[in-house]
Enzyme design. Structure first.
Site, short mmCIF file in Angstrom:
data_model
loop_
_atom_site.label_atom_id
_atom_site.label_comp_id
_atom_site.label_asym_id
_atom_site.label_seq_id
_atom_site.Cartn_x
_atom_site.Cartn_y
_atom_site.Cartn_z
N PHE A 126 -8.71 -0.76 -1.66
CA PHE A 126 -8.66 -2.21 -1.53
C PHE A 126 -8.16 -2.91 -2.79
O PHE A 126 -8.49 -4.07 -3.04
CB PHE A 126 -10.04 -2.77 -1.14
CG PHE A 126 -10.65 -2.11 0.06
CD1 PHE A 126 -10.00 -2.11 1.28
CD2 PHE A 126 -11.87 -1.46 -0.04
CE1 PHE A 126 -10.55 -1.48 2.38
CE2 PHE A 126 -12.43 -0.83 1.06
CZ PHE A 126 -11.77 -0.84 2.27
N GLY A 149 2.98 -0.56 0.93
CA GLY A 149 3.02 0.89 0.94
C GLY A 149 3.69 1.50 2.15
O GLY A 149 4.56 2.37 2.02
N ILE A 198 6.02 -2.19 14.26
CA ILE A 198 4.77 -1.50 14.00
C ILE A 198 5.04 0.01 14.10
O ILE A 198 5.38 0.52 15.17
CB ILE A 198 3.67 -1.93 14.98
CG1 ILE A 198 3.44 -3.44 14.87
CG2 ILE A 198 2.38 -1.16 14.71
CD1 ILE A 198 3.01 -3.92 13.50
N THR A 208 -2.78 3.53 14.00
CA THR A 208 -3.24 3.37 12.61
C THR A 208 -3.15 1.91 12.17
O THR A 208 -3.97 1.44 11.38
CB THR A 208 -2.44 4.27 11.66
OG1 THR A 208 -1.04 3.99 11.79
CG2 THR A 208 -2.68 5.73 11.98
N GLY A 217 -1.56 -4.49 6.90
CA GLY A 217 -2.96 -4.21 6.57
C GLY A 217 -3.69 -5.35 5.91
O GLY A 217 -4.90 -5.51 6.09
N GLU A 218 -2.99 -6.17 5.12
CA GLU A 218 -3.63 -7.31 4.46
C GLU A 218 -3.50 -8.58 5.29
O GLU A 218 -4.33 -9.48 5.18
CB GLU A 218 -3.04 -7.50 3.06
CG GLU A 218 -3.34 -6.30 2.17
CD GLU A 218 -2.82 -6.46 0.75
OE1 GLU A 218 -1.90 -7.28 0.53
OE2 GLU A 218 -3.34 -5.77 -0.15
#
Length: 732
Positions: free
Chosen positions: A243, A511, A616, A621, A691-692
């Site tokens: 994180f 990433g 995506i 995931t 993800g964020e």
């Protein structure tokens, strides 16, 4: 390879493997306990010792002396290394505070010594015998008190921006909002603590650690130790959560290296959980003032956002105004950031730095403004959408579908049933729903990879990319399989080793997109090598079904490899497409809560996230990333706060007993919808980070739902029951 033109049709677009729901390729290792995390790495030939860190008992000052005699005589002790022993050290590029070394104390629990013993228990017991005498100094620990002395950051990226005449437009607006919002200090609270194993062979160091960014850690560790970077071999194949807390070199790695040298054997060091919050980094608290002016029809004419945060000298502000510069239209705009000097532990990146706390404030303000205008909050956001950068109207967004997210989310969530505040009751529970936009910029980092093809037709990918639980192993395998035309079970992925090409690493939502683009570039090189060996034209060659085809000729990929195999290696770098087109990700969060009418206790009943974030790469995931982020947002809204002792300068609740984080069981129902889109301006993968994005706006959606349930508006996070109970409606 440089990506400097929008992507056209390429092999990824076949979507035979990429874009599919593929179970984690590392899933079996993790569920069976065979994935070795940093502290678990074990070689039967190695005689491991254990290091226990000693943290400073003051927040600011100097070390007068350290008495280690009793500790050295304790059972099992092999060595004691102190900050005075190693002396002042050159600080790494990415650290604000000194990790270890010298007599200066910059924050509470800063490492002052490490005790090495044959067992962990012996090291811990001896650590309590280390006696440190300090010369304390007065420090600043309260952001509210330090705000008056806050300054405009010198080296921050555009701390202030201004477009038009905000002050006049705000004064002239018929409907205005001027409110202050507060977000607290927060801890990463990852499941795996910071841990490292260090082993020396002559002057060469091998270190197993928990790092999101292999090359950054390796470089800064070499700097701190005063050795050549090439003498450091750093590995981090599995990480139990980061994180942002493991982006930069931390004390466990430095202590393990010094301890192993002193003890003459490999040493394991894990930061005890009570040491993590103060010894490492955290998300800084903010005070944010937001002013919005609008016409009576709801169109924003003025929007201003000021933010104050604090950090150690040399630190950076929390970039809480970033989203306000881009999210909504408005001709007259003003943003500003101010940085106060605080002697608390280092403030630094935590999941979605900037936008996460910024959206916590902005998206409540937008709801408050909609109420003043007597508009539906969804429609108010849609009315003020923009397809261009509001501060630079000549620069359009590469792809923006915030409106689509809001409309689809409202339909799926049943938004039309929303009632007036404090009007819906069910068995003693006040029920409400809330919405917030989601926004996070699309960041890109150079990323390299090496791809091997062997005589059996197997593909091996090597890159120092890390997997912090995000699914990097899987999407990288999918990318290589798609590019080389093989099934995913023909691909092996090796990550987290400094001997491999330098990647983007894991952080900033960059990433997945960056690392797969690096693998794409390496596969382009490998495809060219295969075509050249077979005498095929690289322009019309097709890789599919484990074969290489050109015209009427088809050759098995294994045959093309030959006895020695083939290698493709490259690094994806980025041109200046972000200068012509603003690249961002968008979404909408919808939440339903129930608030006990007697106690004020809030329970989340259901959550929905709709995300527009390019292609995506793996919906399975990606969904895990988003529902995890939504859960993290629930903590930010309802429970998470590092409580500051403003007299002595430390976080009081510095463990998981006092710092309360939610789990999935706290939320009965979560759903995620991904918009079907691609962004060719972003990368050859046509993807962006997600993800964020799943975190940004969640806390505000919960706050807005609580207001809809209770009629109580809270602008100070976390929204604990004491902030609600006085304003709740009568029970009868």
């Amino acid at each position: 390879m440089q990506f400097d033109k929008p992507a056209t049709t390429n092999p990824i677009d076949r979507l035979n493997v990429v874009g599919r729901t593929v179970p984690r390729v590392d899933g079996e290792l993790k569920t069976t306990g065979n994935a070795r995390y940093a502290y678990e790495w074990h070689d039967p030939q190695m005689d491991y010792a254990y290091g226990h860190p000693v943290g400073a008992a003051i927040a600011k000052g100097r070390i007068r002396s350290i008495d280690t005699e009793a500790a050295k005589k304790a059972p099992g002790v092999l060595a004691v290394v102190t900050a005075l022993d190693v002396g002042e050290r050159e600080k790494g590029k990415y650290n604000t505070a000194t990790v270890f070394g010298g007599d200066k104390i910059q924050h509470y629990h800063q490492a002052v010594a490490v005790v090495v013993a044959r067992s962990f228990e012996e090291a811990r017991a001896a650590g309590a015998l280390v006696k440190v005498e300090y010369a304390p100094e007065d420090g600043a620990y309260d952001l509210e008190e330090a705000m008056d002395g806050a300054v405009k950051p010198d080296d921050s990226d555009e701390p202030d921006t201004a477009v038009g005449d905000f002050e006049r437009a705000f004064a002239d607006a018929p409907v205005t909002l001027d409110a202050v919002y507060r977000t607290p200090d927060q801890s990463h609270a990852m499941m795996e603590p910071h841990a490292s194993i260090a082993a020396w062979k002559n002057d060469d160091l091998t270190i197993w650690t928990s790092s999101q960014m292999i090359d950054w850690w390796r470089s800064d560790l070499a700097t701190t130790l005063g050795i050549d970077k090439e003498r450091v071999h750093l590995m981090s194949p599995f990480i139990g959560g980061g994180f942002g807390g493991k982006l930069f070199l931390r004390a466990d790695a430095v202590l393990a290296a010094f301890a192993a040298k002193a003890a003459g054997r490999p040493v394991k060091v894990a930061l005890p959980r009570p040491l993590v919050a103060n010894n490492t980094t955290h998300r800084p608290a903010t005070v944010q003032r937001i002013r919005i002016g609008a016409e009576r029809d709801g169109r924003i004419t003025a929007i201003g956002h000021q933010s104050w945060s604090g950090d150690l000298p040399g630190g950076q502000p929390e970039l809480a105004v970033n989203q306000t510069r881009l999210l909504y239209a408005g001709a007259n705009r003003k943003t500003a950031m101010r940085l106060a000097t605080l002697d608390l532990p280092e403030g630094n990146s935590m999941r979605a730095p900037g936008e996460a706390p910024g959206m916590m404030a902005l998206e409540i303000a937008i709801d408050e403004m909609a109420e003043k205008l007597q508009m539906d909050p969804v429609e108010f956001r849609i009315l003020n959408d923009t397809q261009v950068d509001p501060e630079k109207p000549e620069r359009p967004f590469s792809h923006r579908n915030l409106i689509g997210c809001l409309r689809l989310g409202a339909e799926r969530f049943g938004w039309q049933k929303r009632g007036a505040p404090a009007t819906r009751r069910e068995d003693g529970v006040l029920v409400g729903v809330g919405v917030a936009a989601a926004f996070r910029n699309n960041l890109l980092m150079p990323s390299g990879a090496r791809v091997r093809l062997d005589g059996d037709g197997m593909i091996t990918v090597e890159t120092d990319m890390t997997d912090i639980g995000t699914g990097s192993y899987t999407i990288i395998a999918q990318t290589a399989a798609e590019m080389m035309g093989v099934d995913i079970d023909r691909v092996t992925v090796r990550l987290g080793d400094s001997r491999f090409p330098v990647s983007s690493g894991s952080g900033g939502q960059f990433g997945g997109n960056s690392s797969t683009s690096g693998v794409y570039a390496a596969c382009v090189k490998l495809r060219a090598a295969v075509a050249a060996r077979l005498g095929f034209n690289t322009q019309d060659v097709v890789f599919d079904g484990g074969q290489v085809r050109s015209g009427d000729r088809a050759v098995p990929l294994s045959q093309a490899a030959g006895a020695d195999g083939l290698i493709g290696e490259d690094t994806m770098t980025w041109g200046d497409l972000d200068k012509t087109h603003q690249q961002s990700t968008f979404g909408a969060h919808f939440v339903e809560v129930g608030v006990d009418i007697v106690t004020g206790e809030t329970r989340i009943r259901r959550m929905l996230a709709v995300c527009a974030s390019g292609r995506i790469l793996n919906p399975l995931t990606a969904r895990s990333q988003v529902i995890g982020a939504m859960t993290m947002g629930a903590g930010a809204a309802l429970s998470e706060e590092l409580v500051v002792d403003t007299r002595r300068g430390f976080f009081v609740n510095h463990d998981l007993a006092g710092y309360e984080v939610p789990v999935h069981a706290d939320i009965p129902h979560q759903d995620v919808i991904f918009m079907d889109e691609t962004d060719p301006f972003s990368s050859p993968m046509k993807a962006k980070g997600v993800g964020e994005l799943g975190l940004c706006g969640v806390a505000a959606a919960i706050a807005n739902a609580i207001y809809n349930a209770t009629g109580v508006r809270v602008r100070d996070y976390p929204i604990t029951l004491d902030k609600l109970i006085g304003g709740l409606p009568r029970v009868a």
